[in-house]
Motif scaffolding. Structure first.
Motif, mmCIF file in Angstrom:
data_model
loop_
_atom_site.group_PDB
_atom_site.id
_atom_site.type_symbol
_atom_site.label_atom_id
_atom_site.label_comp_id
_atom_site.label_asym_id
_atom_site.label_seq_id
_atom_site.Cartn_x
_atom_site.Cartn_y
_atom_site.Cartn_z
ATOM 1 N N SER A 43 0.818 -1.210 0.000
ATOM 2 C CA SER A 43 0.000 0.000 0.000
ATOM 3 C C SER A 43 0.853 1.261 0.000
ATOM 4 O O SER A 43 1.944 1.280 0.568
ATOM 5 C CB SER A 43 -0.908 0.021 1.230
ATOM 6 N N PHE A 44 0.332 2.296 -0.640
ATOM 7 C CA PHE A 44 0.953 3.621 -0.595
ATOM 8 C C PHE A 44 -0.164 4.646 -0.568
ATOM 9 O O PHE A 44 -1.292 4.377 -0.964
ATOM 10 C CB PHE A 44 1.909 3.853 -1.769
ATOM 11 N N LYS A 45 0.170 5.829 -0.061
ATOM 12 C CA LYS A 45 -0.842 6.861 0.126
ATOM 13 C C LYS A 45 -0.574 8.051 -0.784
ATOM 14 O O LYS A 45 0.547 8.534 -0.887
ATOM 15 C CB LYS A 45 -0.838 7.318 1.591
ATOM 16 N N MET A 46 -1.649 8.501 -1.436
ATOM 17 C CA MET A 46 -1.605 9.721 -2.222
ATOM 18 C C MET A 46 -2.244 10.829 -1.385
ATOM 19 O O MET A 46 -3.309 10.624 -0.800
ATOM 20 C CB MET A 46 -2.372 9.548 -3.536
ATOM 21 N N ILE A 47 -1.577 11.961 -1.310
ATOM 22 C CA ILE A 47 -2.027 13.091 -0.506
ATOM 23 C C ILE A 47 -2.619 14.156 -1.427
ATOM 24 O O ILE A 47 -1.987 14.579 -2.395
ATOM 25 C CB ILE A 47 -0.861 13.699 0.307
ATOM 26 N N ALA A 48 -3.820 14.591 -1.106
ATOM 27 C CA ALA A 48 -4.490 15.634 -1.878
ATOM 28 C C ALA A 48 -3.829 16.984 -1.618
ATOM 29 O O ALA A 48 -3.558 17.342 -0.477
ATOM 30 C CB ALA A 48 -5.964 15.694 -1.481
ATOM 31 N N ILE A 49 -3.555 17.688 -2.672
ATOM 32 C CA ILE A 49 -2.972 19.028 -2.569
ATOM 33 C C ILE A 49 -3.899 19.983 -3.305
ATOM 34 O O ILE A 49 -4.093 19.865 -4.517
ATOM 35 C CB ILE A 49 -1.549 19.061 -3.155
ATOM 36 N N GLU A 50 -4.495 20.878 -2.531
ATOM 37 C CA GLU A 50 -5.440 21.823 -3.112
ATOM 38 C C GLU A 50 -4.697 22.819 -3.989
ATOM 39 O O GLU A 50 -3.651 23.346 -3.611
ATOM 40 C CB GLU A 50 -6.187 22.559 -2.000
ATOM 41 N N GLY A 51 -5.243 23.058 -5.152
ATOM 42 C CA GLY A 51 -4.628 23.992 -6.084
ATOM 43 C C GLY A 51 -4.531 25.394 -5.513
ATOM 44 O O GLY A 51 -5.168 25.732 -4.509
ATOM 45 N N GLY A 52 -3.745 26.199 -6.134
ATOM 46 C CA GLY A 52 -3.552 27.577 -5.700
ATOM 47 C C GLY A 52 -2.465 28.223 -6.536
ATOM 48 O O GLY A 52 -2.140 27.744 -7.618
ATOM 49 N N SER A 53 -1.904 29.281 -6.023
ATOM 50 C CA SER A 53 -0.846 29.976 -6.751
ATOM 51 C C SER A 53 0.292 30.311 -5.804
ATOM 52 O O SER A 53 0.113 30.378 -4.587
ATOM 53 C CB SER A 53 -1.390 31.244 -7.410
ATOM 54 N N PHE A 54 1.463 30.502 -6.389
ATOM 55 C CA PHE A 54 2.647 30.892 -5.622
ATOM 56 C C PHE A 54 3.630 31.556 -6.570
ATOM 57 O O PHE A 54 3.483 31.458 -7.793
ATOM 58 C CB PHE A 54 3.282 29.690 -4.910
ATOM 59 N N MET A 55 4.604 32.228 -5.994
ATOM 60 C CA MET A 55 5.632 32.883 -6.787
ATOM 61 C C MET A 55 6.804 31.915 -6.933
ATOM 62 O O MET A 55 7.333 31.410 -5.953
ATOM 63 C CB MET A 55 6.083 34.189 -6.134
ATOM 64 N N VAL A 75 2.726 31.250 -10.511
ATOM 65 C CA VAL A 75 2.303 29.971 -11.080
ATOM 66 C C VAL A 75 0.989 29.593 -10.418
ATOM 67 O O VAL A 75 0.860 29.665 -9.197
ATOM 68 C CB VAL A 75 3.364 28.871 -10.816
ATOM 69 N N ARG A 76 0.018 29.209 -11.229
ATOM 70 C CA ARG A 76 -1.281 28.752 -10.715
ATOM 71 C C ARG A 76 -1.438 27.275 -11.047
ATOM 72 O O ARG A 76 -1.203 26.863 -12.179
ATOM 73 C CB ARG A 76 -2.417 29.546 -11.355
ATOM 74 N N LEU A 77 -1.837 26.513 -10.048
ATOM 75 C CA LEU A 77 -1.984 25.072 -10.212
ATOM 76 C C LEU A 77 -3.384 24.619 -9.839
ATOM 77 O O LEU A 77 -3.959 25.120 -8.882
ATOM 78 C CB LEU A 77 -0.977 24.326 -9.328
ATOM 79 N N SER A 78 -3.887 23.654 -10.563
ATOM 80 C CA SER A 78 -5.131 22.979 -10.190
ATOM 81 C C SER A 78 -4.805 21.977 -9.099
ATOM 82 O O SER A 78 -3.643 21.617 -8.885
ATOM 83 C CB SER A 78 -5.707 22.242 -11.398
ATOM 84 N N SER A 79 -5.831 21.486 -8.426
ATOM 85 C CA SER A 79 -5.635 20.483 -7.385
ATOM 86 C C SER A 79 -5.050 19.213 -7.985
ATOM 87 O O SER A 79 -5.316 18.867 -9.139
ATOM 88 C CB SER A 79 -6.961 20.164 -6.704
ATOM 89 N N PHE A 80 -4.212 18.527 -7.207
ATOM 90 C CA PHE A 80 -3.594 17.283 -7.641
ATOM 91 C C PHE A 80 -3.274 16.456 -6.403
ATOM 92 O O PHE A 80 -3.434 16.914 -5.276
ATOM 93 C CB PHE A 80 -2.340 17.545 -8.483
ATOM 94 N N ALA A 81 -2.867 15.230 -6.605
ATOM 95 C CA ALA A 81 -2.464 14.354 -5.504
ATOM 96 C C ALA A 81 -1.032 13.922 -5.749
ATOM 97 O O ALA A 81 -0.616 13.712 -6.884
ATOM 98 C CB ALA A 81 -3.376 13.140 -5.412
ATOM 99 N N MET A 82 -0.268 13.809 -4.659
ATOM 100 C CA MET A 82 1.138 13.429 -4.759
ATOM 101 C C MET A 82 1.424 12.350 -3.732
ATOM 102 O O MET A 82 0.821 12.326 -2.664
ATOM 103 C CB MET A 82 2.027 14.654 -4.511
ATOM 104 N N GLY A 83 2.332 11.452 -4.061
ATOM 105 C CA GLY A 83 2.699 10.391 -3.133
ATOM 106 C C GLY A 83 3.187 10.954 -1.818
ATOM 107 O O GLY A 83 3.974 11.898 -1.780
#
Length: 163
Positions: A43-55, A75-83
């Motif tokens: 098993s491995f876990k994917m963590i939800a990362i809410e989109g947003g913006s940063f410099m 930079v503006r990003l949509s939500s994604f999941a990362m290990g």
């Protein structure tokens, strides 16, 4: 090793190993959430990362920045999941059938792999799970690494001497 080379090596290792070859997964709007996935008993876990913006990048007056780090830009990003963790040797072996690592331990990160190996791993993982995993972009990795801090400063300028 120059600071630029050191940061490049760290970035490559992070993109290939740390955010797992299972680096990121696109998340449709409204479906963001943490998820535990099991492949062949591992098993491995994917963590939800809410989109947003940063410099991202460096300002023109930053004399310590390399030219390719400029300009500072939003930079503006949509939500994604990362290990949540690096790809473990156990997960790599569950997907690939072998372990190329020199430093053996089922919970240790897999090592001695290339980007091509990661692409094969991803194809196999996608086939086993029916999901779509991919490597994270540089912006996604940096955004996730900053966590709730979206400040411009994120690395020590003394990385060579801090090691």
């Amino acid at each position: 090793m120059t600071m630029r080379n050191l940061l490049f090596v760290l970035a490559v290792l992070s993109l290939i190993i740390k955010p797992m070859c299972v680096g990121a997964k696109n998340v449709e709007s409204g479906t963001i959430g943490n998820e535990t996935i099991t492949v062949n008993g591992v098993s491995f876990k994917m963590i939800a990362i809410e989109g947003g913006s940063f410099m991202m990048g460096s300002s023109e007056d930053d004399k310590e920045a390399y030219p390719e780090e400029k300009p500072l830009h939003e930079v503006r990003l949509s939500s994604f999941a990362m290990g949540e963790t690096e790809v473990t040797q156990a997960l790599w072996e569950a997907v690939m059938g072998s372990n190329p690592s020199n430093h053996i331990g089922s919970d240790f990160p897999v090592e001695q792999i290339t980007r091509d190996d990661c692409e094969i791993f991803l194809k196999k993982l996608n086939a086993l799970t029916g999901k779509t995993f991919r490597l994270p972009t540089e912006a996604e990795w940096e955004y996730a690494a900053r966590g709730t801090s979206r400040s411009e400063e994120r690395f020590s300028r003394n990385a060579e001497t801090d090691l």
